[in-house]
Motif scaffolding. Structure first.
Motif, mmCIF file in Angstrom:
data_model
loop_
_atom_site.group_PDB
_atom_site.id
_atom_site.type_symbol
_atom_site.label_atom_id
_atom_site.label_comp_id
_atom_site.label_asym_id
_atom_site.label_seq_id
_atom_site.Cartn_x
_atom_site.Cartn_y
_atom_site.Cartn_z
ATOM 1 N N PRO A 79 0.792 -1.229 0.000
ATOM 2 C CA PRO A 79 0.000 0.000 0.000
ATOM 3 C C PRO A 79 0.829 1.286 0.000
ATOM 4 N N SER A 80 2.020 1.240 0.577
ATOM 5 C CA SER A 80 2.849 2.452 0.622
ATOM 6 C C SER A 80 3.293 2.874 -0.775
ATOM 7 N N LEU A 81 3.494 1.911 -1.670
ATOM 8 C CA LEU A 81 3.903 2.243 -3.040
ATOM 9 C C LEU A 81 2.774 2.932 -3.792
ATOM 10 N N ALA A 82 1.540 2.594 -3.447
ATOM 11 C CA ALA A 82 0.388 3.191 -4.129
ATOM 12 C C ALA A 82 0.225 4.661 -3.761
ATOM 13 N N GLN A 83 0.712 5.037 -2.570
ATOM 14 C CA GLN A 83 0.582 6.420 -2.116
ATOM 15 C C GLN A 83 1.803 7.269 -2.460
ATOM 16 N N GLU A 84 2.813 6.645 -3.022
ATOM 17 C CA GLU A 84 4.049 7.343 -3.359
ATOM 18 C C GLU A 84 3.784 8.439 -4.389
ATOM 19 N N THR A 85 4.345 9.619 -4.181
ATOM 20 C CA THR A 85 4.165 10.726 -5.125
ATOM 21 C C THR A 85 5.516 11.226 -5.606
ATOM 22 N N PHE A 86 5.549 11.611 -6.863
ATOM 23 C CA PHE A 86 6.789 12.133 -7.442
ATOM 24 C C PHE A 86 7.220 13.401 -6.728
ATOM 25 N N PHE A 87 6.235 14.254 -6.387
ATOM 26 C CA PHE A 87 6.575 15.536 -5.782
ATOM 27 C C PHE A 87 7.038 15.395 -4.342
ATOM 28 N N GLY A 88 6.914 14.170 -3.796
ATOM 29 C CA GLY A 88 7.525 13.933 -2.505
ATOM 30 C C GLY A 88 9.025 13.719 -2.648
ATOM 31 N N LEU A 89 9.471 13.474 -3.893
ATOM 32 C CA LEU A 89 10.885 13.231 -4.148
ATOM 33 C C LEU A 89 11.586 14.475 -4.686
ATOM 34 N N VAL A 90 10.993 15.088 -5.691
ATOM 35 C CA VAL A 90 11.558 16.305 -6.281
ATOM 36 C C VAL A 90 10.413 17.249 -6.610
ATOM 37 N N LYS A 91 10.700 18.527 -6.613
ATOM 38 C CA LYS A 91 9.651 19.505 -6.899
ATOM 39 C C LYS A 91 10.221 20.657 -7.702
ATOM 40 N N ALA A 92 9.516 21.013 -8.785
ATOM 41 C CA ALA A 92 9.932 22.131 -9.624
ATOM 42 C C ALA A 92 9.387 23.429 -9.055
ATOM 43 N N SER A 93 10.107 24.503 -9.288
ATOM 44 C CA SER A 93 9.666 25.829 -8.874
ATOM 45 C C SER A 93 9.432 26.681 -10.116
ATOM 46 N N PRO A 94 8.324 27.445 -10.171
ATOM 47 C CA PRO A 94 8.045 28.283 -11.343
ATOM 48 C C PRO A 94 9.131 29.311 -11.636
ATOM 49 N N SER A 95 9.910 29.660 -10.597
ATOM 50 C CA SER A 95 10.922 30.703 -10.770
ATOM 51 C C SER A 95 12.333 30.149 -10.917
ATOM 52 N N MET A 96 12.467 28.890 -11.283
ATOM 53 C CA MET A 96 13.792 28.279 -11.403
ATOM 54 C C MET A 96 14.608 28.927 -12.510
ATOM 55 N N GLY A 97 15.883 29.139 -12.237
ATOM 56 C CA GLY A 97 16.803 29.605 -13.262
ATOM 57 C C GLY A 97 17.369 28.424 -14.023
ATOM 58 N N ALA A 98 18.241 28.687 -15.001
ATOM 59 C CA ALA A 98 18.799 27.631 -15.847
ATOM 60 C C ALA A 98 19.558 26.595 -15.019
ATOM 61 N N GLY A 99 20.373 27.070 -14.063
ATOM 62 C CA GLY A 99 21.139 26.152 -13.236
ATOM 63 C C GLY A 99 20.257 25.289 -12.368
ATOM 64 N N GLN A 100 19.187 25.878 -11.857
ATOM 65 C CA GLN A 100 18.246 25.115 -11.030
ATOM 66 C C GLN A 100 17.490 24.079 -11.856
ATOM 67 N N GLU A 101 17.216 24.424 -13.112
ATOM 68 C CA GLU A 101 16.538 23.470 -13.981
ATOM 69 C C GLU A 101 17.406 22.234 -14.206
ATOM 70 N N VAL A 102 18.698 22.452 -14.395
ATOM 71 C CA VAL A 102 19.622 21.330 -14.586
ATOM 72 C C VAL A 102 19.619 20.433 -13.351
#
Length: 229
Positions: A152-175
């Motif tokens: 059941p824990s795998l079913a609740q796993e979310t990508f955004f719990g691992l990494v999260k994008a920010s709308p204001s990311m610069g080029a280096g942050q995107e990399v």
């Protein structure tokens, strides 16, 4: 009334799944245990009898290989259902519930099924039935059901719990974001190799309505969505 039938082994919902969860879905007890029927046109008692016969035939054919545990009936292309067909569907569901864990109905419409009978309520009152607005929601439900049966824990796993994008990311942050995405999809991979792979990505912007891939065409690139969906 049946436009096409297929096992759901190649279908995936838009919900992100981790590596272990994807392995479960790809396994012999995963989505290949789901049979999808896409219906079309107007449904009435006579062609519902044809549907029932085809469903029985498909289930019987799979018994000697990988028996189906779930079924999806997709009504997205159905234009109308008369009352006799509605009651025939309910009888079919009652029959299938003795052999399958779930039968998932896809309305394909915001206002439910195109019929005078309140078919959604009738179906949802049955423990073995689920009504979904679209095929994506139907597949997501079945993915979660299959994964939860093992972990059941795998079913609740979310990508955004691992990494999260920010709308204001610069080029280096995107990399750095790309590196984190790749690491999340390749747990245990050498960090230097992940960094090298991230260096092959080039920034590209798409407009609403642009075609990125066509279904069943050979893929020639890997994309990571930084902004948008």
């Amino acid at each position: 009334p049946v436009r096409g039938s297929m096992p759901a082994s190649t279908l995936r919902s838009s919900r992100w799944r981790g590596v272990k969860a994807r392995d479960l879905l790809n396994a012999s007890h995963g989505l290949r245990r789901v049979l999808v029927h896409q219906l079309q046109g107007h449904l009435y008692f006579a062609n519902l009898t044809q549907l029932t016969a085809q469903v029985e035939e498909d289930l019987a054919a799979a018994r000697s290989t990988v028996p189906y545990l779930f079924m999806v009936l997709d009504f997205t292309l159905v234009l109308g259902i008369d009352s006799s067909a509605s009651f025939a569907l309910l009888k079919l569901v009652d029959k299938l519930s003795k052999r399958l864990k779930y039968v998932v109905f896809v309305t394909g419409k915001d206002d439910g099924f195109p019929c005078t009978v309140d078919l959604s309520s009738q179906l949802e009152s049955r423990d073995s039935c689920v009504v979904a607005k679209d095929l994506d929601a139907a597949i997501e439900f079945l993915e979660t059901t299959i994964i939860s049966a093992v972990d059941p824990s795998l079913a609740q796993e979310t990508f955004f719990g691992l990494v999260k994008a920010s709308p204001s990311m610069g080029a280096g942050q995107e990399v750095r974001f790309i590196e984190e995405v790749l690491q999340a999809h390749c747990p245990g991979a050498d960090a230097a190799k992940v960094k090298r792979l991230a260096g092959y990505f080039k920034r590209r912007a798409y407009k609403d309505g642009d075609v990125v891939w066509k279904q069943f065409k050979r893929g020639d690139r890997m994309l990571i969505i930084v902004r948008g969906r």
